[in-house]
Motif scaffolding. Sequence first.
Motif, short mmCIF file in Angstrom:
data_model
loop_
_atom_site.label_atom_id
_atom_site.label_comp_id
_atom_site.label_asym_id
_atom_site.label_seq_id
_atom_site.Cartn_x
_atom_site.Cartn_y
_atom_site.Cartn_z
N THR A 177 0.88 -1.16 0.00
CA THR A 177 0.00 0.00 0.00
C THR A 177 0.91 1.21 0.00
N VAL A 178 0.73 2.09 -0.99
CA VAL A 178 1.48 3.33 -1.08
C VAL A 178 0.55 4.45 -0.62
N SER A 179 0.97 5.21 0.36
CA SER A 179 0.17 6.33 0.87
C SER A 179 0.97 7.62 0.68
N TYR A 180 0.26 8.69 0.32
CA TYR A 180 0.93 9.97 0.11
C TYR A 180 -0.06 11.12 0.20
N LEU A 181 0.47 12.32 0.29
CA LEU A 181 -0.30 13.56 0.33
C LEU A 181 0.05 14.35 -0.93
N ALA A 182 -1.00 14.84 -1.64
CA ALA A 182 -0.77 15.59 -2.89
C ALA A 182 -1.74 16.76 -2.97
N PRO A 183 -1.37 17.82 -3.69
CA PRO A 183 -2.24 19.00 -3.80
C PRO A 183 -3.43 18.78 -4.74
N LEU A 184 -4.51 19.50 -4.48
CA LEU A 184 -5.70 19.50 -5.33
C LEU A 184 -5.81 20.84 -6.04
N GLN A 185 -6.42 20.84 -7.22
CA GLN A 185 -6.68 22.08 -7.94
C GLN A 185 -8.17 22.16 -8.26
N ASP A 186 -8.76 23.32 -8.03
CA ASP A 186 -10.14 23.60 -8.41
C ASP A 186 -11.14 22.62 -7.82
N ASN A 187 -10.92 22.16 -6.60
CA ASN A 187 -11.84 21.24 -5.92
C ASN A 187 -12.17 20.01 -6.76
N THR A 188 -11.20 19.51 -7.49
CA THR A 188 -11.41 18.36 -8.36
C THR A 188 -10.35 17.30 -8.09
N LEU A 189 -10.81 16.07 -7.95
CA LEU A 189 -9.91 14.93 -7.79
C LEU A 189 -10.20 13.96 -8.93
N GLN A 190 -9.16 13.57 -9.63
CA GLN A 190 -9.33 12.65 -10.75
C GLN A 190 -8.14 11.72 -10.84
N GLY A 191 -8.37 10.60 -11.49
CA GLY A 191 -7.29 9.64 -11.67
C GLY A 191 -7.57 8.70 -12.82
N THR A 192 -6.49 8.16 -13.37
CA THR A 192 -6.57 7.19 -14.45
C THR A 192 -5.57 6.08 -14.15
N PHE A 193 -5.98 4.85 -14.40
CA PHE A 193 -5.14 3.69 -14.09
C PHE A 193 -4.96 2.83 -15.32
N ASP A 194 -3.94 1.98 -15.29
CA ASP A 194 -3.69 1.03 -16.38
C ASP A 194 -4.66 -0.15 -16.33
#
Length: 173
Positions: free
Chosen positions: A69-86
Motif C-alpha cells: 500500500t502506497v500512501s501519500y499527500l498531494a495538492p488538489l486544484q479547483d476542488n477536483t480529484l481525478q485519476g486514471t489507471f492502467d
Amino acid sequence: MPNGTAYNASVEITGASEYVFADVGIMGENVPVQVGNVQLSGNCSPCTYNWSMPWGAPSSITFAKGNYTVSYLAPLQDNTLQGTFDSPYQVNVTIPEEFDVRNPLLAGISQGATVTRDGDNTTTVQWNNTVTFNVRFYDSGHEELLWFFLQFMGILVLILVVIPWLLSLKKAE
C-alpha cells in the motif's frame, strides 16, 4: 484535507516493484504530481524504497517486488480529484463534511459512482472496477453564491419579461 487544497491517497498495488507519482495530461501523457508524506507498507517492517526524480518526468519509488500500500499527500486544484489507471481499480473517495457533491449544478462525478452520506457527515463516493474517476466538490459558500445568482436571474426575468408582457396585455384591452 479539510480545507480542500490537498488529498491523502492510499493505493493498494500487487506484484509491483515501482510506483510512479503522475497524473494524466490532456494528451494522455504523464504529468508529475508533487507528493509528500510518502509511506510504503506491506509484509515488511519497515518497508524501504528508493526515490527516483528524473528531470522533467514524474518521480517514482522503487522497492522489492510484492504487494504493498502506497500512501501519500498531494495538492488538489479547483476542488477536483481525478485519476486514471492502467487496470481497473476499486476507488473510494471520502469527502470531508465541509464539502458536498449532491448539487449537480456545482459538482461533477464521473459515471458509475455511488454516493453515500455517512453518519459523521462525510460523503463517500465509490467506483467499482474503473480505470478512470473524476469528482468535483463544493463548499457552502459556492452553494450560497449559486442561489443568490439564481434569485437575481429570476428577478431579472420578472422585470424584463413578465412585467412587460403583462403591460402589453393591458394595453391590448
